[in-house]
Enzyme design. Structure first.
Site, short mmCIF file in Angstrom:
data_model
loop_
_atom_site.label_atom_id
_atom_site.label_comp_id
_atom_site.label_asym_id
_atom_site.label_seq_id
_atom_site.Cartn_x
_atom_site.Cartn_y
_atom_site.Cartn_z
N TYR A 1 47.89 44.82 53.50
CA TYR A 1 48.32 44.47 52.07
C TYR A 1 47.23 44.08 51.36
O TYR A 1 46.10 43.83 51.88
CB TYR A 1 49.22 43.18 52.36
CG TYR A 1 48.48 42.01 52.39
CD1 TYR A 1 48.03 40.91 51.54
CD2 TYR A 1 48.30 41.52 53.98
CE1 TYR A 1 47.24 39.87 51.81
CE2 TYR A 1 47.47 40.20 54.09
CZ TYR A 1 47.11 39.51 53.26
OH TYR A 1 46.40 38.45 53.58
N CYS A 2 47.29 44.10 49.85
CA CYS A 2 46.44 43.91 48.91
C CYS A 2 47.20 42.92 48.09
O CYS A 2 47.89 42.38 48.18
CB CYS A 2 45.34 45.00 48.62
SG CYS A 2 46.38 46.23 47.37
N TRP A 3 46.39 42.88 46.85
CA TRP A 3 46.96 41.89 45.87
C TRP A 3 48.46 42.56 45.43
O TRP A 3 49.52 41.70 45.26
CB TRP A 3 46.06 41.92 44.66
CG TRP A 3 46.66 41.08 43.40
CD1 TRP A 3 46.89 41.75 42.08
CD2 TRP A 3 47.25 39.78 43.44
NE1 TRP A 3 47.62 40.88 41.35
CE2 TRP A 3 47.75 39.90 42.08
CE3 TRP A 3 47.22 38.77 44.35
CZ2 TRP A 3 48.22 38.57 41.76
CZ3 TRP A 3 47.75 37.64 43.94
CH2 TRP A 3 48.12 37.65 42.46
#
Length: 349
Positions: A95-97
């Site tokens: 995941y990222c932001w």
């Protein structure tokens, strides 16, 4: 093989089943908060992220070109170092932001290697919303039992003994890295961010069995610099209470043991005591400072209890925890861990 897109609900339900959880955000973002157990695997470090962001304001194409090169180099380095020992059966969640370019870049490369990669839809932002939405739902059915007692009665020690005896415990002070009072800072253990505090609470709540009681301390709304979620605080304050009773002599002994680190730094202790000027007056704080200088630790602790902590507790406890007056009371024989273990083992529910 392409990455599998998973919703935040699906990811959180099976969070313990992934081979790893990889956070593709910058180290600074990861430090503020992250999914439980997530490993920092940044495709842009703090400085690179700022550099690309600055360039994007000037020329979006050049920013993407710059970012692509940095991301490619970082992913290559991860493959050669951090990811070098994983076999073909590894199944990470990434995941990222917001589930955008950073996590997609890492997920795409790892999927092309042959790993079965899951990509969190909506990224950390979706996870954060899920945590805030789920905490009120999770606390609703829990049968909390609130451990009360004046300062020095050993509430934290009792929670530890309850846990050892097989009971369910929600230790908010452990999550907050703070004992909840003016002198409650834990040495060499900075407090988490508010977001990380709430993530830890959510992670604990989701593992609890609502069919069994959960013991929790009678906390204030704030534990150091972090705030207990409102829904959790409301449930705790409306719950049945158990009050620990320990003699003043034993309370002093327990506090001298648990707060011995302050005695090694008397100037820091006196600086903290100055914060009580408005409550007890400069003259009394001056006397406490003199006791610090004399190393009269037992006298200092007794005076702090009798003139500040006990009156403050008694003013607030029945107002905030109305079930305490009719709750169960436990008279402890002494302040040793064995005394708390015996009390926890004898508790009938």
């Amino acid at each position: 093989m392409n990455p599998r897109i998973v919703s935040v609900q699906e990811a959180c339900a099976g969070l313990d089943g992934f081979g790893s959880v990889l956070d593709a955000r910058s180290p600074a973002e990861h430090e503020e908060d992250h999914l439980p157990g997530a490993r920092s695997m940044p495709v842009l470090n703090n400085e690179e992220r700022a550099l690309v962001g600055t360039q994007y304001k000037l020329d979006s194409f050049e920013a993407r070109r710059l970012g692509a090169g940095l991301v490619a180099a970082n992913i290559a380095r991860h493959l050669q170092t951090s990811l070098a020992d994983y076999d073909r059966h590894w199944e990470p969640l990434i995941y990222c932001w917001r589930g955008g370019q950073r996590s997609s870049s890492l997920a795409t490369v790892l999927a092309r290697v042959g790993w079965r990669v899951s990509l969190l839809e909506g990224g950390y932002k979706a996870f954060r919303g899920h945590v805030l939405q789920q905490i009120p739902r999770l606390v609703g059915p829990i049968d909390f039992r609130v451990v009360c007692g004046v300062t020095g009665s050993g509430k934290t020690q009792f929670l530890q003994s309850l846990l050892k005896a097989g009971h369910q415990v929600l230790d908010l002070e452990a999550f907050a890295s703070h004992r909840g009072s003016l002198l409650g800072a834990v040495p060499d253990a900075p407090q988490p961010s508010q977001k990380q505090f709430e993530t830890q609470i959510w992670n604990a709540l989701r593992r609890l069995d609502p069919l069994r009681p959960v013991f929790v301390e009678s906390e204030s709304k704030k534990v150091g610099n972090v705030q207990v979620p409102e829904a959790l605080m409301d449930r705790i304050r409306a719950s049945p209470c158990i009050t620990l009773e320990l003699s003043l002599e034993h309370r002093i002994a327990l506090l001298c043991r648990e707060y011995a680190h302050f005695f090694e730094h008397p100037d820091a202790l006196k600086q903290q005591l100055q914060k009580l000027n408005a409550l007890v007056g400069r003259a009394q704080v001056g006397e406490w400072s003199n006791q610090v200088d004399r190393q009269d630790w037992a006298g200092l602790v007794q005076s702090l209890l009798e003139l500040h902590y006990d009156p403050s507790y008694l003013r607030s406890i029945d107002r905030n925890f109305p079930q305490r007056a009719k709750g169960h009371r436990i008279a402890l024989m002494g302040p040793s861990p064995a005394d708390y273990d015996a009390a926890a083992s004898s508790l009938s529910l």
